[in-house]
Design a protein around this motif. Structure first.
Motif, PDB file in Angstrom:
ATOM      1  N   SER A  46       0.958  -1.242  -0.386  1.00 42.50           N
ATOM      2  CA  SER A  46       0.172   0.511  -0.080  1.00 42.50           C
ATOM      3  C   SER A  46       0.975   0.901  -0.142  1.00 42.50           C
ATOM      4  CB  SER A  46      -1.122  -0.138   1.067  1.00 42.50           C
ATOM      5  OG  SER A  46      -0.090  -0.344   2.315  1.00 42.50           O
ATOM      6  N   GLY A  47       0.216   2.424  -0.493  1.00 41.81           N
ATOM      7  CA  GLY A  47       1.210   3.731  -0.206  1.00 41.81           C
ATOM      8  C   GLY A  47       1.744   4.700  -1.818  1.00 41.81           C
ATOM      9  N   ALA A  48       1.788   3.550  -2.494  1.00 46.90           N
ATOM     10  CA  ALA A  48       2.281   4.010  -3.741  1.00 46.90           C
ATOM     11  C   ALA A  48       1.925   2.629  -4.471  1.00 46.90           C
ATOM     12  CB  ALA A  48       3.593   3.537  -4.158  1.00 46.90           C
ATOM     13  N   SER A  49       1.360   3.346  -6.187  1.00 44.07           N
ATOM     14  CA  SER A  49       0.808   2.489  -7.310  1.00 44.07           C
ATOM     15  C   SER A  49       2.027   1.779  -7.643  1.00 44.07           C
ATOM     16  CB  SER A  49       0.290   3.829  -7.947  1.00 44.07           C
ATOM     17  OG  SER A  49       1.170   4.270  -8.895  1.00 44.07           O
ATOM     18  N   VAL A  50       1.438   0.409  -8.099  1.00 38.19           N
ATOM     19  CA  VAL A  50       2.753  -0.416  -8.524  1.00 38.19           C
ATOM     20  C   VAL A  50       2.556  -0.870  -9.427  1.00 38.19           C
ATOM     21  CG1 VAL A  50       3.663  -2.472  -7.829  1.00 38.19           C
ATOM     22  CG2 VAL A  50       2.930  -1.900  -6.225  1.00 38.19           C
ATOM     23  N   TRP A  51       2.940  -1.078 -10.359  1.00 43.61           N
ATOM     24  CA  TRP A  51       2.498  -1.552 -12.651  1.00 43.61           C
ATOM     25  C   TRP A  51       3.942  -2.785 -12.692  1.00 43.61           C
ATOM     26  CZ3 TRP A  51      -0.524   1.984 -15.163  1.00 43.61           C
ATOM     27  CH2 TRP A  51      -1.436   2.869 -14.550  1.00 43.61           C
ATOM     28  N   ILE A  52       3.204  -3.371 -13.122  1.00 45.77           N
ATOM     29  CA  ILE A  52       3.850  -4.517 -13.944  1.00 45.77           C
ATOM     30  C   ILE A  52       4.414  -3.543 -15.473  1.00 45.77           C
ATOM     31  CG2 ILE A  52       4.181  -6.632 -14.997  1.00 45.77           C
ATOM     32  CD1 ILE A  52       3.020  -7.606 -12.377  1.00 45.77           C
ATOM     33  N   GLN A  53       5.923  -4.081 -15.746  1.00 49.25           N
ATOM     34  CA  GLN A  53       5.538  -3.098 -17.949  1.00 49.25           C
ATOM     35  C   GLN A  53       6.563  -4.012 -18.613  1.00 49.25           C
ATOM     36  OE1 GLN A  53       8.467   0.115 -15.742  1.00 49.25           O
ATOM     37  NE2 GLN A  53       6.256   1.505 -16.728  1.00 49.25           N
ATOM     38  N   THR A  54       7.210  -5.170 -18.043  1.00 51.36           N
ATOM     39  CA  THR A  54       7.806  -6.405 -18.683  1.00 51.36           C
ATOM     40  C   THR A  54       8.039  -7.081 -17.828  1.00 51.36           C
ATOM     41  OG1 THR A  54      10.086  -6.033 -18.703  1.00 51.36           O
ATOM     42  CG2 THR A  54       8.499  -4.699 -20.638  1.00 51.36           C
ATOM     43  N   ILE A  55       8.043  -8.572 -18.978  1.00 52.55           N
ATOM     44  CA  ILE A  55       8.506  -9.599 -18.094  1.00 52.55           C
ATOM     45  C   ILE A  55       8.502 -10.369 -19.398  1.00 52.55           C
ATOM     46  CG2 ILE A  55       5.518 -10.636 -18.291  1.00 52.55           C
ATOM     47  CD1 ILE A  55       6.468 -11.768 -16.388  1.00 52.55           C
ATOM     48  N   ASP A  56       9.859 -11.008 -18.600  1.00 54.97           N
ATOM     49  CA  ASP A  56      10.949 -12.185 -19.458  1.00 54.97           C
ATOM     50  C   ASP A  56      10.765 -13.391 -18.987  1.00 54.97           C
ATOM     51  OD1 ASP A  56      10.730 -10.224 -21.805  1.00 54.97           O
ATOM     52  OD2 ASP A  56      12.781  -9.655 -20.725  1.00 54.97           O
ATOM     53  N   ALA A  57      10.270 -14.788 -18.973  1.00 58.84           N
ATOM     54  CA  ALA A  57      10.351 -15.728 -18.195  1.00 58.84           C
ATOM     55  C   ALA A  57      10.504 -16.961 -19.898  1.00 58.84           C
ATOM     56  CB  ALA A  57       9.008 -16.088 -17.912  1.00 58.84           C
ATOM     57  N   ILE A  58      11.303 -18.254 -18.457  1.00 58.82           N
ATOM     58  CA  ILE A  58      11.229 -19.729 -19.524  1.00 58.82           C
ATOM     59  C   ILE A  58      10.668 -20.588 -17.853  1.00 58.82           C
ATOM     60  CG2 ILE A  58      13.136 -20.921 -20.215  1.00 58.82           C
ATOM     61  CD1 ILE A  58      14.893 -18.249 -20.626  1.00 58.82           C
ATOM     62  N   GLY A  59      10.425 -21.120 -18.628  1.00 56.10           N
ATOM     63  CA  GLY A  59       9.145 -22.230 -17.462  1.00 56.10           C
ATOM     64  C   GLY A  59      10.281 -23.569 -17.740  1.00 56.10           C
ATOM     65  N   TYR A  60      10.208 -24.320 -16.989  1.00 55.34           N
ATOM     66  CA  TYR A  60      11.303 -25.698 -16.866  1.00 55.34           C
ATOM     67  C   TYR A  60      10.430 -26.863 -16.208  1.00 55.34           C
ATOM     68  CZ  TYR A  60      15.766 -23.299 -18.153  1.00 55.34           C
ATOM     69  OH  TYR A  60      16.540 -22.222 -19.289  1.00 55.34           O
ATOM     70  N   TYR A  61      10.457 -27.903 -16.448  1.00 55.29           N
ATOM     71  CA  TYR A  61       9.644 -28.931 -15.836  1.00 55.29           C
ATOM     72  C   TYR A  61      11.700 -29.649 -15.149  1.00 55.29           C
ATOM     73  CZ  TYR A  61       7.808 -33.402 -14.246  1.00 55.29           C
ATOM     74  OH  TYR A  61       7.321 -34.901 -13.384  1.00 55.29           O
ATOM     75  N   GLU A  62      10.854 -30.002 -13.683  1.00 52.68           N
ATOM     76  CA  GLU A  62      11.932 -30.630 -12.855  1.00 52.68           C
ATOM     77  C   GLU A  62      13.626 -29.875 -13.714  1.00 52.68           C
ATOM     78  OE1 GLU A  62      12.283 -34.353 -13.503  1.00 52.68           O
ATOM     79  OE2 GLU A  62      10.665 -35.386 -12.638  1.00 52.68           O
ATOM     80  N   ASP A  63      13.079 -28.549 -13.226  1.00 44.27           N
ATOM     81  CA  ASP A  63      14.410 -27.005 -13.171  1.00 44.27           C
ATOM     82  C   ASP A  63      15.217 -27.937 -14.332  1.00 44.27           C
ATOM     83  OD1 ASP A  63      13.783 -26.532 -10.894  1.00 44.27           O
ATOM     84  OD2 ASP A  63      15.403 -27.592  -9.684  1.00 44.27           O
ATOM     85  N   ASP A  64      15.050 -28.830 -15.272  1.00 43.58           N
ATOM     86  CA  ASP A  64      16.062 -28.926 -16.069  1.00 43.58           C
ATOM     87  C   ASP A  64      15.364 -29.622 -18.155  1.00 43.58           C
ATOM     88  OD1 ASP A  64      15.114 -31.336 -16.102  1.00 43.58           O
ATOM     89  OD2 ASP A  64      17.442 -32.545 -16.071  1.00 43.58           O
ATOM     90  N   ILE A  65      14.359 -29.453 -18.260  1.00 44.59           N
ATOM     91  CA  ILE A  65      13.635 -29.940 -18.684  1.00 44.59           C
ATOM     92  C   ILE A  65      12.632 -28.804 -19.086  1.00 44.59           C
ATOM     93  CG2 ILE A  65      11.694 -31.072 -20.018  1.00 44.59           C
ATOM     94  CD1 ILE A  65      11.974 -33.551 -18.199  1.00 44.59           C
ATOM     95  N   PRO A  66      12.852 -27.829 -20.528  1.00 45.01           N
ATOM     96  CA  PRO A  66      12.400 -26.716 -21.317  1.00 45.01           C
ATOM     97  C   PRO A  66      10.769 -26.853 -21.683  1.00 45.01           C
ATOM     98  CG  PRO A  66      13.950 -26.839 -22.468  1.00 45.01           C
ATOM     99  CD  PRO A  66      14.259 -27.731 -21.259  1.00 45.01           C
ATOM    100  N   LEU A  67      10.274 -25.900 -20.776  1.00 48.44           N
ATOM    101  CA  LEU A  67       8.327 -25.490 -21.564  1.00 48.44           C
ATOM    102  C   LEU A  67       8.340 -24.907 -22.368  1.00 48.44           C
ATOM    103  CD1 LEU A  67       7.231 -26.775 -18.211  1.00 48.44           C
ATOM    104  CD2 LEU A  67       7.710 -28.357 -19.935  1.00 48.44           C
TER     105      LEU A  67
END
Length: 710
Positions: free
Chosen positions: A601-622
């Motif tokens: 609280s107390g200030a506006s919060v904005w998401i501007q960009t997001i870059d993500a990579i998903g993995y299964y069991e930490d080593d299989i890219p999804l």
């Protein structure tokens, strides 16, 4: 040696003997002491030649009067000289066939030489143990003796009494003495410390302890035991020893300094049941603490000792000294005494239970107190003296002993290295965990370079540990980057539920990769090394403030144990606001949507960009997600562009396109999870705007449940 005779050997040298030859058929000598016959000796066939300028005697001195023999020894021991009359009959026929037997009488005043230097080494020490036959406690040892090479002896065992102010404290069985011609010998000794029988006996032991502790020392009187108590030695020797008193100073009885044990070798464990500290600006020079603790002590038992020793009551009355040995503070006298109970052979548990015990700085000595604090916190160097007294009541194998005002004087000069604190371990804390709940995060102010936060924390403290400090703050650094200043205006913790407000000035470095690395390491459950430092005006407690100016401490924290990331809890669990409520992956449209709640609280919060990579069991890219909210959301006048996250409202993002993994492995994993959930680890770069502060960070979310839908 017996009641009637003493076998002795002696060499008499005649270095200036000429070329004559002397033959003495016999000598019969009688010794008188103050008119009383002591005894006589007969020697025969004595010969001195130019080649052998000595006479070697191996004879028997026949004791004729044991009382006279005893008086002679008493005089010799007390005055180091003795007056005797020697009357001898000497056959002179060896010098001439018809020479008669000559009668010779001489009064001799013999000055005894000083005792020879003796090197003594104790070995084969056994005990002390409870003596069931004589009562009290007994220890025994074999003393290795080194005397001048010309001395030798073989003496029957004797008994000695050790007295203090006329009270027999201990007895010793000494001997038999075996000293060989080389001057090396053995002397077995058994020492029996007597059972306490009277109040005067107890007072004598207490006075000895007080004098020894104060460094004054004391004198023991050593004399022979009652002649009727033993019969191994001749009666005349026993009577003589009974009337001979030799003073022995306590410093002659001290053990070598190198036998002392470092405290870390004997203290095996410390269990703290209760600990509370109080320090405020109003009482800057009068902090206090409450503590309940047990210390397990295990002294190496190399001599098979088996005695009882318990401290029923120990009350300290001490003051602290500076490097000039001048007092600067006093310690409150505790209302509850320290106790020490015995749980085994030389194994003890010391316990204390203080509701409040304080430190009072002597007026005018505040500078010395502050200097000692600063040296300890900043330089890791404790230099302090302790001076005072102890009131002690003990239960021992020889009886009850009470010592009033036993002096204690010692000094501590301890320099320690910086501590590396790693992780947390609940073992030894009875598997208790403190529970920390972040209940409110409020932004007080933002600039491009700083975010000021007020964070309310609920602490459920299962321990009987607590503290009150009126105010304190620290700078927190990561990899040389000053990331925040963290402080409290009043910290009050006790057992049970506590509410704490923490103030954080988060320094923002949107372009510095170290800030991203901090978030990444913390979110990945890796070790994070932070350096906490004091700074000017970090507290209003004046001696603490000056001490903390130069304070700096590194902490290596295993973030996998902060909570239950690894399934092995650390010293506390955390309840933090849940930002990510749900993630849904849609197979037909190859997109994902997330429902998030902004807890700030107390200030506006904005998401501007997001870059993500998903993995299964930490080593299989999804798949890969790249999305810019500033291109898709309409710009509001005077507001940043992007996706606005209102405070405490659930916001679902639009469906964000996913570029799926082209390998069959990743696709098979997703296809098998249709209609259910799949635990996915996501490596994410996020650009946000919090008030006026652009915020860039990188996180690694592990095993987040993602719903898989057609």
């Amino acid at each position: 040696m017996n009641d009637d005779a003493v076998l002795f050997a002696i060499d008499i040298q005649f270095p200036d003997w000429g070329n004559r030859v002397a033959n003495i058929p016999f000598v019969n000598a009688t010794i008188y002491h103050h008119g009383h016959t002591v005894g006589w000796v007969y020697a025969s066939n004595l010969k001195v030649t130019p080649q052998e300028k000595r006479i070697s005697l191996y004879e028997v001195f026949h004791v004729a009067n044991s009382d006279a023999m005893a008086r002679l020894l008493i005089e010799a021991a007390s005055s180091r000289r003795v007056a005797v009359n020697a009357q001898a009959k000497i056959a002179l026929s060896g010098f001439g066939k018809y020479l008669p037997v000559a009668d010779v009488s001489r009064n001799l005043d013999v000055v005894l030489p000083p005792p020879p230097n003796v090197n003594v080494t104790a070995c084969d020490v056994v005990g002390p143990v409870v003596d069931m036959r004589r009562s009290g406690i007994t220890a025994q040892a074999n003393l290795k003796l080194e005397l001048p090479a010309f001395a030798s002896a073989n003496v029957s065992p004797i008994w000695l009494d050790f007295s203090y102010h006329g009270i027999v404290i201990a007895s010793a069985e000494v001997g038999p003495v075996s000293i060989y011609a080389s001057g090396v010998g053995d002397l077995p000794v058994k020492v029996n410390v007597r059972q306490i029988e009277t109040s005067a006996h107890e007072a004598a032991l207490a006075d000895m302890a007080i004098k020894a502790s104060s460094g004054e020392g004391f004198e023991l009187a050593v004399s022979g035991a009652d002649p009727l108590r033993y019969d191994a030695a001749p009666l005349w020797l026993r009577r003589a020893l009974r009337n001979i008193t030799i003073p022995v100073w306590s410093d002659m009885l001290q053990l070598p300094r190198d036998v002392s044990l470092p405290i870390e070798d004997i203290v095996k464990s410390v269990a703290v049941d209760k600990l509370y500290g109080y320090w405020s600006a109003e009482d800057s020079f009068n902090p206090w603490t409450g503590v309940s603790a047990q210390v397990s002590i295990d002294i190496p038992n190399t001599t098979a000792a088996d005695v009882k020793f318990e401290i029923d009551s120990l009350v300290p009355n001490i003051q602290l000294l500076d490097e000039d040995q001048l007092p600067f503070a006093t310690v409150d006298i505790p209302t509850t005494p320290i106790r020490v109970i015995q749980i085994g052979e030389l194994q003890f548990v010391a316990s204390c239970d203080y509701d409040r015990i304080g430190l009072s700085v002597i007026p005018g000595r505040e500078v010395q107190f502050t200097r000692a604090m600063k040296r300890a916190l900043s330089d890791r160097h404790v230099v302090i003296g302790i001076d005072g007294t102890l009131n002690v009541s003990m239960t021992t194998s020889i009886g009850q002993i009470h010592i009033e005002a036993l002096p204690i004087a010692t000094s501590i000069d301890w320099k320690f290295d910086r501590l590396e604190v790693a992780g947390g371990d609940s073992e030894g804390l009875n598997n208790k965990l403190a529970e920390i709940s972040v209940t409110r995060i409020h932004v007080l102010d933002t600039t491009r370079d700083q975010i000021k936060l007020e964070i309310d924390i609920g602490v459920e403290n299962p321990f009987t540990y607590g503290a009150f400090i009126s105010d304190m703050a620290f700078e927190v650094n990561y990899a040389g980057l000053h990331i925040a200043t963290v402080g409290v205006k009043e910290l009050s913790l006790s057992q049970g539920t506590n509410d704490v407000t923490v103030y954080v000035d988060f320094n923002n470095y949107p372009g510095d990769p170290r800030q991203r690395m901090l978030f990444l390491e913390a979110s990945s459950g890796k070790n994070v090394t932070l350096e906490v430092s004091g700074f000017p005006n970090c507290t209003t407690i004046s001696p603490l403030e000056e001490s903390l100016r130069g304070f700096s401490q590194k902490f290596t924290i295993d973030t996998s144990q902060l909570g239950s990331h690894s399934g092995s809890p650390g010293i506390f669990t955390g309840k933090f606001p849940k930002v990510l409520r749900e993630v849904v992956f849609h197979i037909f449209t190859m997109s994902a949507e997330a429902t998030v709640v902004n807890p700030v609280s107390g200030a506006s919060v904005w998401i501007q960009t997001i870059d993500a990579i998903g993995y299964y069991e930490d080593d299989i890219p999804l798949g890969i997600l790249e999305y810019d909210f500033t291109d898709k959301q309409p710009r509001r006048q005077g507001q940043p562009n992007g996706l606005l996250l209102p405070y405490n409202q659930a916001i679902t993002t639009p469906r964000l396109p996913i570029t799926a993994n082209e390998t069959s492995i990743g696709w098979d994993v997703v296809r098998r999870a249709i209609g259910g959930t799949l635990d996915v680890s996501v490596f994410t770069n996020i650009q946000m705007q919090v008030g006026n502060a652009p915020l860039n960070f990188t996180i690694m979310g592990r095993n987040a449940p993602v719903k898989i839908r057609l």
